[in-house]
Motif scaffolding. Sequence first.
Motif, PDB file in Angstrom:
ATOM      1  N   UNK A 108     -35.618  79.041   5.305  1.00 39.78           N
ATOM      2  CA  UNK A 108     -35.970  77.630   5.469  1.00 39.78           C
ATOM      3  C   UNK A 108     -36.968  77.390   6.600  1.00 39.78           C
ATOM      4  N   UNK A 109     -37.783  78.393   6.903  1.00 39.22           N
ATOM      5  CA  UNK A 109     -38.820  78.198   7.915  1.00 39.22           C
ATOM      6  C   UNK A 109     -39.894  77.265   7.355  1.00 39.22           C
ATOM      7  N   UNK A 110     -40.041  76.060   7.925  1.00 39.94           N
ATOM      8  CA  UNK A 110     -40.976  75.091   7.344  1.00 39.94           C
ATOM      9  C   UNK A 110     -42.433  75.444   7.599  1.00 39.94           C
ATOM     10  N   UNK A 111     -43.266  75.042   6.672  1.00 42.47           N
ATOM     11  CA  UNK A 111     -44.704  75.135   6.890  1.00 42.47           C
ATOM     12  C   UNK A 111     -45.073  74.240   8.083  1.00 42.47           C
ATOM     13  N   UNK A 112     -46.185  74.516   8.759  1.00 42.54           N
ATOM     14  CA  UNK A 112     -46.552  73.731   9.946  1.00 42.54           C
ATOM     15  C   UNK A 112     -46.576  72.228   9.709  1.00 42.54           C
ATOM     16  N   UNK A 113     -47.089  71.774   8.564  1.00 42.26           N
ATOM     17  CA  UNK A 113     -47.169  70.333   8.306  1.00 42.26           C
ATOM     18  C   UNK A 113     -45.781  69.720   8.180  1.00 42.26           C
ATOM     19  N   UNK A 114     -44.834  70.485   7.583  1.00 42.95           N
ATOM     20  CA  UNK A 114     -43.480  69.983   7.421  1.00 42.95           C
ATOM     21  C   UNK A 114     -42.730  70.009   8.758  1.00 42.95           C
ATOM     22  N   UNK A 115     -42.952  71.037   9.559  1.00 47.74           N
ATOM     23  CA  UNK A 115     -42.341  71.094  10.886  1.00 47.74           C
ATOM     24  C   UNK A 115     -42.751  69.868  11.715  1.00 47.74           C
ATOM     25  N   UNK A 116     -44.026  69.520  11.645  1.00 48.06           N
ATOM     26  CA  UNK A 116     -44.530  68.356  12.381  1.00 48.06           C
ATOM     27  C   UNK A 116     -43.851  67.073  11.899  1.00 48.06           C
ATOM     28  N   UNK A 117     -43.681  66.950  10.580  1.00 49.89           N
ATOM     29  CA  UNK A 117     -43.047  65.763  10.002  1.00 49.89           C
ATOM     30  C   UNK A 117     -41.587  65.665  10.440  1.00 49.89           C
ATOM     31  N   UNK A 118     -40.879  66.785  10.420  1.00 47.48           N
ATOM     32  CA  UNK A 118     -39.475  66.793  10.839  1.00 47.48           C
ATOM     33  C   UNK A 118     -39.362  66.417  12.315  1.00 47.48           C
ATOM     34  N   UNK A 119     -40.221  66.986  13.144  1.00 51.60           N
ATOM     35  CA  UNK A 119     -40.185  66.679  14.582  1.00 51.60           C
ATOM     36  C   UNK A 119     -40.406  65.190  14.845  1.00 51.60           C
ATOM     37  N   UNK A 120     -41.335  64.596  14.122  1.00 52.89           N
ATOM     38  CA  UNK A 120     -41.608  63.166  14.309  1.00 52.89           C
ATOM     39  C   UNK A 120     -40.405  62.324  13.896  1.00 52.89           C
ATOM     40  N   UNK A 121     -39.753  62.709  12.806  1.00 47.26           N
ATOM     41  CA  UNK A 121     -38.574  61.974  12.341  1.00 47.26           C
ATOM     42  C   UNK A 121     -37.415  62.133  13.325  1.00 47.26           C
ATOM     43  N   UNK A 122     -37.251  63.324  13.873  1.00 45.33           N
ATOM     44  CA  UNK A 122     -36.195  63.542  14.855  1.00 45.33           C
ATOM     45  C   UNK A 122     -36.426  62.690  16.106  1.00 45.33           C
ATOM     46  N   UNK A 123     -37.672  62.578  16.525  1.00 49.28           N
ATOM     47  CA  UNK A 123     -37.990  61.768  17.701  1.00 49.28           C
ATOM     48  C   UNK A 123     -37.611  60.302  17.471  1.00 49.28           C
ATOM     49  N   UNK A 124     -37.765  59.825  16.231  1.00 52.79           N
ATOM     50  CA  UNK A 124     -37.407  58.441  15.915  1.00 52.79           C
ATOM     51  C   UNK A 124     -35.897  58.233  15.846  1.00 52.79           C
ATOM     52  N   UNK A 125     -35.166  59.291  15.554  1.00 52.57           N
ATOM     53  CA  UNK A 125     -33.742  59.158  15.247  1.00 52.57           C
ATOM     54  C   UNK A 125     -32.809  59.509  16.403  1.00 52.57           C
ATOM     55  N   UNK A 126     -33.199  60.446  17.256  1.00 53.27           N
ATOM     56  CA  UNK A 126     -32.289  60.969  18.266  1.00 53.27           C
ATOM     57  C   UNK A 126     -32.350  60.178  19.575  1.00 53.27           C
ATOM     58  N   UNK A 127     -31.216  59.716  20.073  1.00 55.09           N
ATOM     59  CA  UNK A 127     -31.181  59.110  21.410  1.00 55.09           C
ATOM     60  C   UNK A 127     -31.482  60.174  22.465  1.00 55.09           C
ATOM     61  N   UNK A 128     -32.178  59.799  23.504  1.00 53.86           N
ATOM     62  CA  UNK A 128     -32.568  60.760  24.533  1.00 53.86           C
ATOM     63  C   UNK A 128     -31.362  61.326  25.277  1.00 53.86           C
ATOM     64  N   UNK A 129     -30.260  60.562  25.334  1.00 48.24           N
ATOM     65  CA  UNK A 129     -29.095  60.989  26.106  1.00 48.24           C
ATOM     66  C   UNK A 129     -27.975  61.559  25.250  1.00 48.24           C
ATOM     67  N   UNK A 130     -28.265  61.942  24.011  1.00 43.23           N
ATOM     68  CA  UNK A 130     -27.224  62.493  23.140  1.00 43.23           C
ATOM     69  C   UNK A 130     -26.689  63.803  23.704  1.00 43.23           C
ATOM     70  N   UNK A 131     -25.372  63.918  23.776  1.00 38.57           N
ATOM     71  CA  UNK A 131     -24.703  65.132  24.245  1.00 38.57           C
ATOM     72  C   UNK A 131     -24.045  65.813  23.048  1.00 38.57           C
ATOM     73  N   UNK A 132     -24.572  66.957  22.596  1.00 43.24           N
ATOM     74  CA  UNK A 132     -24.009  67.611  21.407  1.00 43.24           C
ATOM     75  C   UNK A 132     -22.517  67.901  21.508  1.00 43.24           C
TER      76      UNK A 132
END
Length: 301
Positions: A108-132
């Motif tokens: 499941x290693x994403x192509x560069x364009x898909x990796x960029x898309x996933x990263x952008x979506x994660x930035x929109x979704x994840x709170x900065x202070x989330x503690x796993x």
Amino acid sequence: RRVLINDNNLWPMAKGCKNGPETRECYFLPLTKCRLSDVDPIDAKDGSVALIDQKRDDYDRSARTVYSSDTNKYARMTENKIEWTGLPGNQKDHSLTALTAAFLAYNLQPQPWLRKEIDERLMRSLPADLNPDRTLGVPIRRSDKCFGHAIAGSAKGELDCPPLETYLQSVRDFMKFDPLIDTIIATSEDNAACSEFIKLVKKEIPSLRIVTNVGDVQQGTGSASKLESYKEGASNADVIASALTSLHLHLRARYFVLTTKSSWTSSIAILARVYGFSTDVYVIDIGKNKNSYSDSARRGG
């Protein structure tokens, strides 16, 4: 040494691909630089080919090309998985969960364009202070996974889908176990189920912060061939990016409520055990399957 080679079959989810061929390589890096033209024909008579038709079959290690099946186009698990790695020892000497997670991550290693898309979506979704370590993941697999669904063209249902209240009770059980849980990640391909579950959480456990996949397509099916079920205007690429974003969101959780009858939610737990951000992983399985894959999701090993 063995090299995996993917076939050149078209993949419905890659139809209309704008970033590569209409195969898995539209989205994921090639498994190898080798191609089908490099392998020996399946009917070769010179001893260069071995065919493993059953998962317990052994084969001549001197054979240059090994076919897993001459009839089944889908991947099939082998009985002795460690033997194929070339590692010393046997299955009791290695972690099947770690090996499975590594295989999934490699595939499941994403192509560069898909990796960029996933990263952008994660930035929109994840709170900065989330503690796993204080986060609970609930990947709800519903729609065409449920017995009696009415989605034409999808596979038959495989699960008597648990009521959303059962998910909620499992969340409560985890919160009794660890009162420090403060965040829940809720995702699903089924918009109605996800929305209803979020309403339940807000009503019954208002102290929990809810994280969702912002912009998730929620196409309403897990079938790669059921294109007409997608939301109007959503492309195949949107669906893939949404699904993988949900997966990466859940890697930020420590506790999981899932149904191992779903290979998708099982894969999330397996990957979280090896590549997740928390110190360890706990699973409550409310829709059990009985195989080694679901065992790895539930308890690791």
